[in-house]
Design an enzyme around this catalytic site. Structure first.
Site, PDB file in Angstrom:
ATOM      1  N   LYS A   1       0.836  -1.201   0.000  1.00 20.30           N
ATOM      2  CA  LYS A   1       0.000   0.000   0.000  1.00 20.30           C
ATOM      3  C   LYS A   1       0.873   1.255   0.000  1.00 20.30           C
ATOM      4  O   LYS A   1       0.591   2.217  -0.714  1.00 20.30           O
ATOM      5  CB  LYS A   1      -0.944  -0.023   1.215  1.00 20.30           C
ATOM      6  CG  LYS A   1      -2.030  -1.082   1.067  1.00 20.30           C
ATOM      7  CD  LYS A   1      -2.790  -1.391   2.340  1.00 20.30           C
ATOM      8  CE  LYS A   1      -3.684  -2.608   2.117  1.00 20.30           C
ATOM      9  NZ  LYS A   1      -4.374  -3.070   3.320  1.00 20.30           N
TER      10      LYS A   1
ATOM     11  N   GLN B   1      -5.208  -1.730   9.537  1.00 14.29           N
ATOM     12  CA  GLN B   1      -4.890  -3.030   8.934  1.00 14.29           C
ATOM     13  C   GLN B   1      -5.363  -4.160   9.848  1.00 14.29           C
ATOM     14  O   GLN B   1      -5.020  -4.184  11.029  1.00 14.29           O
ATOM     15  CB  GLN B   1      -3.370  -3.114   8.697  1.00 14.29           C
ATOM     16  CG  GLN B   1      -2.910  -4.381   8.021  1.00 14.29           C
ATOM     17  CD  GLN B   1      -3.403  -4.500   6.571  1.00 14.29           C
ATOM     18  OE1 GLN B   1      -3.381  -3.534   5.818  1.00 14.29           O
ATOM     19  NE2 GLN B   1      -3.843  -5.686   6.199  1.00 14.29           N
TER      20      GLN B   1
ATOM     21  N   ASP C   1     -11.629   1.914   3.693  1.00 11.62           N
ATOM     22  CA  ASP C   1     -11.803   0.465   3.612  1.00 11.62           C
ATOM     23  C   ASP C   1     -13.291   0.083   3.650  1.00 11.62           C
ATOM     24  O   ASP C   1     -13.643  -1.080   3.461  1.00 11.62           O
ATOM     25  CB  ASP C   1     -11.092  -0.210   4.791  1.00 11.62           C
ATOM     26  CG  ASP C   1      -9.873  -1.006   4.335  1.00 11.62           C
ATOM     27  OD1 ASP C   1      -9.759  -1.264   3.127  1.00 11.62           O
ATOM     28  OD2 ASP C   1      -9.055  -1.374   5.201  1.00 11.62           O
TER      29      ASP C   1
END
Ligand code: NAD
Length: 282
Positions: free
Chosen positions: A52, A96, A119
């Site tokens: 990322k 994450q 997300d």
């Protein structure tokens, strides 16, 4: 003949388009910024986070990383999220997963302000997706829909079978496919006679985390297969689908690596730019 869906190349093209978009934003004095939080030292997460950050660098998105101690308290994690929520220069926040068991991941996702939740795990974005409203769609399902569209694979009216009901892949995929008028079936670890369902699939999406679990005898001719699984084996990375056997029967199939993975990162970048434009172009 099976056509292999080249997620790597599609993702590269998306990143190129996004790079041009960032250059335009920069002319207006706008620089997108993503903040990533990781808790502990999960090996796979480290690789994903690195991918990322590399994509951000390539596209011109500013990137900040917070690696927190394994034993951090929930209170401190929420405090950090709150700080990032309130920072004017931060457009996007990503936590994450997985995070250590003593922390409540749902509470953490809930804390990320929906406007920066790239997300798509905040309940507001989850709810909006189910109502087919504009929102941040979680990156793996979003990338899968994008791949199907890029290859002009029809979704409407098709029997789409998803295996795996995680909050990050299977569940949001139900809504994405329903919103596109597929007939959706979802299977999971308690499903009996899995083969009955997989055999009926026009589009089969597998996200279970079991190497080569889906075999040739479980699918019908001309099926479209999207293999989300990433399994580290002695023979390298493999998907949840036995590619060699199954690919003889399919019309389209994604490889592992080089299929869904790069698209997930590309759609994250897309969402970061969307968040930036929503916040700073109005
Ligand atoms: P998870 O590990 O949270 O859950 C697995 C799901 O599979 C569960 O819903 C379970 O019910 C189901 N399942 C397990 N065994 C099964 C079986 N024998 N039959 C039917 N269903 C079964 O899932 P996850 O986090 O969605 O990850 C799944 C896989 O996808 C993993 O390999 C992960 O690494 C990979 N993944 C890849 C990407 C990407 O970008 N390519 C993104 C997310 C996850």
């Amino acid at each position: 003949m099976a056509e292999i869906i080249d997620g790597k190349n599609l993702a590269k093209n998306i990143r190129l388009e996004l790079t041009a978009e960032v250059q335009e934003l920069k002319k207006k004095g706008i620089i997108p910024k993503l903040a990533v939080i990781m808790v502990g030292e999960d090996k796979a997460s480290k690789v994903y986070v690195k991918n990322k950050s590399k994509a951000c660098e390539e596209i011109g998105i500013e990137y900040e990383e917070y690696i927190l101690e394994e034993n951090i308290s929930m209170e401190s994690l929420l405090e950090l999220i709150d700080k990032l929520n309130n920072r004017e220069d931060v457009d996007a926040i990503l936590l994450q997963s997985p995070i250590p068991k003593h922390l409540d991941i749902n509470l953490a996702f809930q804390k990320i302000t929906p406007e920066k939740d790239v997300d798509g795990f905040n309940p507001i974005n989850v709810g909006k997706l189910s109502l087919n409203q504009d929102c941040f769609v979680s990156c793996t399902p979003y990338g899968i829909i994008k791949m199907l569209d890029q290859y002009k694979i029809e979704i409407e009216g098709k029997n789409a079978v998803i295996i795996g009901r995680s909050n990050i892949v299977g569940k949001p995929l139900i809504q994405c496919l329903l919103n596109r008028n597929a007939t959706v079936t979802i299977c999971h670890s308690k499903t009996k006679n899995l083969k009955e369902y997989t055999k009926n699939a026009d589009i089969l999406i597998v996200a279970i985390g079991k190497p080569k679990y889906i075999t040739e005898d479980m699918v019908k001719d001309n099926v479209v297969i999207i293999d989300v699984g990433i399994n580290r084996t002695d023979n390298g990375l493999v998907g949840d689908v036995d590619f060699e056997g199954v690919s003889k029967k399919v019309s389209y199939i994604t490889p592992v690596p080089g299929g869904v993975g790069p698209m997930t990162v590309a759609m994250l970048m897309n969402n970061v730019i969307k968040a930036t434009k929503n916040r700073k172009l109005k």
